[in-house]
Design a protein around this motif. Structure first.
Motif, mmCIF file in Angstrom:
data_model
loop_
_atom_site.group_PDB
_atom_site.id
_atom_site.type_symbol
_atom_site.label_atom_id
_atom_site.label_comp_id
_atom_site.label_asym_id
_atom_site.label_seq_id
_atom_site.Cartn_x
_atom_site.Cartn_y
_atom_site.Cartn_z
ATOM 1 N N LYS A 13 0.820 -1.218 0.000
ATOM 2 C CA LYS A 13 0.000 0.000 0.000
ATOM 3 C C LYS A 13 0.854 1.267 0.000
ATOM 4 N N ALA A 42 0.482 -6.214 2.050
ATOM 5 C CA ALA A 42 0.095 -4.839 1.750
ATOM 6 C C ALA A 42 0.577 -3.875 2.814
ATOM 7 N N ASP A 43 0.859 -4.383 4.026
ATOM 8 C CA ASP A 43 1.168 -3.505 5.152
ATOM 9 C C ASP A 43 2.580 -3.627 5.699
ATOM 10 N N ASN A 69 -9.413 -6.560 -5.625
ATOM 11 C CA ASN A 69 -9.117 -5.284 -4.961
ATOM 12 C C ASN A 69 -9.491 -4.040 -5.754
ATOM 13 N N TYR A 91 -4.763 -0.016 -1.453
ATOM 14 C CA TYR A 91 -5.020 -1.455 -1.421
ATOM 15 C C TYR A 91 -5.490 -1.968 -2.789
ATOM 16 N N GLN A 101 -6.555 -6.419 7.529
ATOM 17 C CA GLN A 101 -5.404 -5.576 7.224
ATOM 18 C C GLN A 101 -5.405 -4.312 8.078
#
Length: 442
Positions: free
Chosen positions: A58, A104-105, A169, A178, A322
């Motif tokens: 992200k 993603a994080d 997504n 995202y 998430q």
């Protein structure tokens, strides 16, 4: 390398309910902002060193997607004091193993060594943080590695656009990053300059954006001394990253879509929902919902659609909690000439049932037992405990959450499950996707 099971996380059965003993730890900050977590357990001669960086897919920006995942590869190339291509050789020659992954994080690197090599593990991670060699030959080499990974895992793999969510997504997220693929665009990586990669490293791979975890068989005083020697003097290139990502509007009407996959012959009916972020109390409830509806061969949808009605070849799902938003996706593959529309009706019947009927006490207790077993399994070795500690600190700002997770599950009531299903799993709040073989495209 043999994995030793910690006595710390073995089960003690009491009244039919599995109870896991608490994970002890000590944590502190170095002056440069690096957070350190130590979990000492001398029951087996093995130790894990892990470093989690608060950077993931992200954090990629438009035109430079895939950087977080690319760095997961690039930072094994070598350092000022580790010859290019020798990282894995050094680890294996000292009886260890290592790996890394990107979400993603976050991006997480770790080594598992016999306990007499803790100093080596700490030195190597400090080298990665302080002295990475980012040059053109390394960048070019890893570009080819990432391209091959994308070909194998996404481009040429059946249902990969569902598994990697590239077919999901972009529909659920219109503003938030995202929406981007973690593996990114090869065009973006090809067009990136060496300066782009250097600046990315300076922005995110700093002590103030990381947590160091050491778990296993070590002397705490000695470990602290090595950590101070290797990490305390590492400077921060920039201040701690400030994240201010755009918020999504609630999904108010069904998103109908069709996606195609050249690698499949059997289509799929897919429902996907945007769910609460991991720190929201309802995120825990979604673990219950996911298990009830689509959690393996004992789930409601599997029993109804695969075993009883024999309308589906398979049902599968993922529930991903998430940092900013979660995602819950369920899918079914038809058997024979069953239509996707019929599969959708069957899926909706089970969702409606969950929204209107309380779970039985027996089914509820079975779920609690499953979560307890999963918790113990995830923390049954040094790697698992290190990852759990890092996640708890980085995303919940509460390292002791590792000892509170089971209580959080036990606090979820049958009424909570029904309420959350009513709140989030409505037809006007989802992506309704027909996932078809490429040959069906017109």
């Amino acid at each position: 390398m043999k994995k030793y099971v910690l006595t710390l996380t073995t089960l003690a059965l009491s009244g039919g309910i599995a109870m896991a003993q608490k994970i002890s730890f000590e944590e502190y900050d170095l002056s440069n902002g690096l957070h350190v977590i130590l979990h000492q357990d001398n029951s087996a001669p093995v130790v894990t060193t892990g470093v989690m960086y608060h950077v993931g897919g992200k954090d990629d920006v438009v035109g430079k997607t895939g950087f977080a995942h690319f760095f997961e590869h690039l930072l094994f190339e070598g350092t000022k004091n580790i010859e290019r291509g020798k990282w894995f050789d050094i680890v294996s020659s000292h009886g260890g193993n290592n790996n890394a992954f990107t979400t993603a994080d976050k991006t997480y690197y770790y080594e598992v060594f016999p306990s007499n090599n803790l100093q080596l593990g700490l030195w190597m991670e400090a080298e990665r943080m302080l002295h990475p060699v980012i040059n053109q030959i390394g960048v070019d080499t890893q570009k080819e590695v990432v391209k091959e990974e994308k070909r194998q895992r996404i481009v040429n793999a059946p249902y990969a656009k569902l598994g990697y969510r590239t077919a999901i997504n972009p529909y659920l997220f219109k503003k938030h990053p995202y929406q981007q693929s973690i593996i990114g665009s090869m065009k973006d990586l090809d067009s990136a300059t060496l300066d782009d990669f250097t600046k990315y490293n300076q922005r995110y791979y700093n002590p103030n954006n990381a947590v160091l975890v050491v778990t296993g068989d070590f002397d705490k005083a000695q470990a602290k001394q090595w950590i101070n020697d290797y990490f305390a003097s590492i400077p921060n290139s920039v201040g701690k990253p400030v994240r201010n990502y755009p918020q999504e509007e609630p999904i108010a009407q069904v998103i109908k879509a069709v996606e195609y996959d050249k690698n499949i012959q059997i289509p799929a009916k897919v429902y996907a929902y945007r769910t609460p972020k991991m720190t929201d109390s309802d995120a825990v409830v979604f673990d219950f919902i996911s298990n009830i509806l689509t959690g393996g061969n004992s789930s409601r949808m599997y029993k109804k659609m695969v075993e009883d009605k024999k309308e589906a070849l398979q049902v599968f799902a993922f529930n991903d909690s998430q940092e900013d938003y979660g995602i819950y996706m369920m899918a079914a593959l038809p058997l024979g000439n069953v239509s996707l529309e019929q599969l959708g009706k069957d899926m909706d019947q089970e969702i409606t049932r969950l929204q209107n009927e309380l779970l039985s006490e027996r089914e509820y207790q079975k779920l609690l037992n499953q979560f307890e077993k999963r918790f113990v399994s995830s923390n049954s070795n040094m790697e698992g405990i290190a990852l759990s500690l890092a996640n708890a600190y980085m995303f919940h700002k509460n390292t002791n959450r590792v000892n509170e997770v089971l209580d959080l599950y036990r606090k979820v009531t049958r009424e909570d499950i029904r309420r959350v299903a009513q709140k989030y799993l409505n037809p006007n709040q989802r992506l309704d996707l027909d996932y078809l073989p490429q040959m069906n495209e017109k």
